[in-house]
Design an enzyme around this catalytic site. Structure first.
Site, PDB file in Angstrom:
ATOM      1  N   GLY A   1       0.843  -1.198   0.000  1.00  0.00           N
ATOM      2  CA  GLY A   1       0.000   0.000   0.000  1.00  0.00           C
ATOM      3  C   GLY A   1       0.872   1.239   0.000  1.00  0.00           C
ATOM      4  N   LYS A   2       0.325   2.364  -0.335  1.00  0.00           N
ATOM      5  CA  LYS A   2       1.055   3.639  -0.258  1.00  0.00           C
ATOM      6  C   LYS A   2       0.043   4.783  -0.267  1.00  0.00           C
ATOM      7  CE  LYS A   2       5.406   5.085  -0.360  1.00  0.00           C
ATOM      8  NZ  LYS A   2       6.593   4.368   0.130  1.00  0.00           N
ATOM      9  N   GLY A   3       0.386   5.855   0.425  1.00  0.00           N
ATOM     10  CA  GLY A   3      -0.524   6.992   0.464  1.00  0.00           C
ATOM     11  C   GLY A   3       0.216   8.274   0.143  1.00  0.00           C
TER      12      GLY A   3
END
Ligand code: NAD
Length: 419
Positions: A107-109
């Site tokens: 995941g990454k934000g």
């Protein structure tokens, strides 16, 4: 898919995936399933500035693949971040977590913001609002964010506090990279550098006759570069060159890392280290050495300077320091490259130790945590080295590392009936 193919980083990642797919004999449907993120959340973040005016920002969380476990990856604050970049970075996290045998997906934000233009109070409001908007998609068994560019333990503390207020769940394992008092661990600060140094030592043992006395040049003297330098000199390597954005210095007699840190603290740049020859970053990268560690920014070794690189071994401390063109040139020169998804994975391994510790209610000592990171990184290196030798000796280590990572994800997806 079409509209996603606009970002360079995303296109590069998909290209790499398809190359690995060919090697593993994966069909096109499988590759399509692996490229697409499972979910991308886009949010409009509105806060009141300290001047009373309404300010609007855009933020994302990309959840690329959860076949191996909850999504895991950082959140960056940057004026240039795009949805495509966040998706590409979440894909890289899927492979990194898989390669390190961590129980996580990728995941990454990101929030498109220049944090330097915000007051501390505005940054806090922005961080809390981001969590208000995405908290339904987070959880210690769902998606576990961490710091990345321009975010830090304080950001994680705001995230955690807001998450607890909204959900009523006092679960410290939802975020990693937290302050010590909130379940953070001391080693997280230097775990990436510790990992890079560990991998450099293992690679030096296999490819250039050992780390002791080897001549090392490091580009970037921030978190990753400076701790890598510190650990490598403790291992007996000689740091002969360092640089930061202000330029670099070369000293064949060796650079004293503590003194260099003190120079940075005092003057703002390592270029002011008093003994040695001042060089530009361009000169530093092509100077004679045994091990070159680019630990600053992406794309610093490209088709123009790659033919001039004199190192025997390159260990990628930064994400993506070699362009695809440089990769081809470097391979022709016979220089060994240890890819970023292995070399700089110490950070996420450190996060894993923190998460597992929070989950179990344990109290881990720094020494135990340090040992865990070294063991994980060493094992991952040995697995890659053996697999490369046994099955794909004609390929570069980057392709083989990705093959190992993708293969594990594919197996998990098949076992779960997702493919
Ligand atoms: P940092 O901001 O602490 O340090 C960056 C260093 O690079 C500084 O010394 C800066 O002066 C130098 N630099 C910046 N631009 C440069 C340029 N154009 N030329 C030469 N030097 C330049 O950042 P960091 O956390 O050390 O991250 C460095 C790299 O490692 C990034 O690619 C990052 O994505 C990657 N990385 C970091 C971590 C982590 O845990 N910090 C984990 C994995 C990967």
């Amino acid at each position: 898919m079409e509209e996603l193919l606009t970002s360079n980083l995303f296109v590069q990642q998909v290209k790499k995936l398809y190359k690995v797919g060919e090697l593993l004999g994966l069909d096109i449907d499988t590759l399509e399933a692996l490229s697409q993120p499972e979910r991308v959340i886009q949010v409009k973040i509105q806060i009141r500035g300290s001047d009373g005016k309404l300010r609007t920002f855009v933020g994302w969380r990309s959840q690329h693949n959860s076949a191996l476990g909850p999504y895991k990856g950082g959140v960056r604050y940057s004026p240039n971040v795009t949805q495509e970049e966040v998706i590409a970075l979440s894909m890289i996290m899927t492979w990194k977590n898989s390669l390190l045998l961590l129980p996580y997906g990728g995941g990454k934000g990101g929030i498109r913001v220049d944090p330097k233009k915000l007051t501390l109070k505005e940054l806090e409001d922005l961080s809390r609002k981001y969590i208000q908007l995405i908290h339904n998609y987070l959880g210690s068994n769902v998606d576990i964010p961490a710091p990345d560019i321009n975010t830090n333990p304080q950001t994680m503390a705001w995230f955690l506090d807001e998450y607890i207020k909204i959900t009523g769940e006092v679960d410290f394992a939802v975020f990693t990279g937290k302050p010590y008092e909130l379940g953070g661990i001391g080693v997280r600060l230097y775990s990436t550098g510790l990992g890079v140094a560990t991998i450099a030592r293992e690679a030096a043992n296999k490819f250039i006759g050992g780390i002791e006395g080897s001549r090392v040049i490091i580009q970037g003297f921030g978190n990753v570069g400076s701790f890598t330098a510190k650990f490598l000199s403790e291992m007996g390597a000689k740091i002969i060159g360092v640089s930061d954005i202000g330029g670099g210095v070369i000293n064949e007699n060796g650079i004293d890392v503590n003194k260099a840190l003190e120079v940075v603290q005092r003057t703002g740049s390592v270029v002011n280290y008093p003994e040695g020859k001042k060089v530009t970053n361009e000169e530093l990268l092509i100077s004679d050495c045994d091990i070159l560690i680019p630990a600053a920014v992406e794309n610093v070794i490209n088709k123009f300077n790659a033919p001039k690189v004199k190192a025997k071994l390159i260990v990628e401390g930064a994400n993506g320091p070699l362009t695809a063109d440089a990769d081809d040139v470097i391979k022709q020169s016979g220089i060994v490259v240890i890819p970023d998804i292995l070399a700089n994975a110490g950070g996420v391994v450190g996060s894993y130790v923190e998460w597992a510790n929070n989950k179990s209610g344990g109290i881990i000592s720094d020494e135990e945590a340090k040992k865990l990171i070294i063991d994980r990184m060493t094992n991952a290196f040995n697995t890659l080295y053996d697999f490369h030798k046994r099955k794909f000796a004609d390929q570069d280590l980057r392709t083989v590392a990705m093959a190992l990572a993708v293969d594990r994800v594919v197996k998990a997806m098949k076992a779960r009936g997702l493919l």
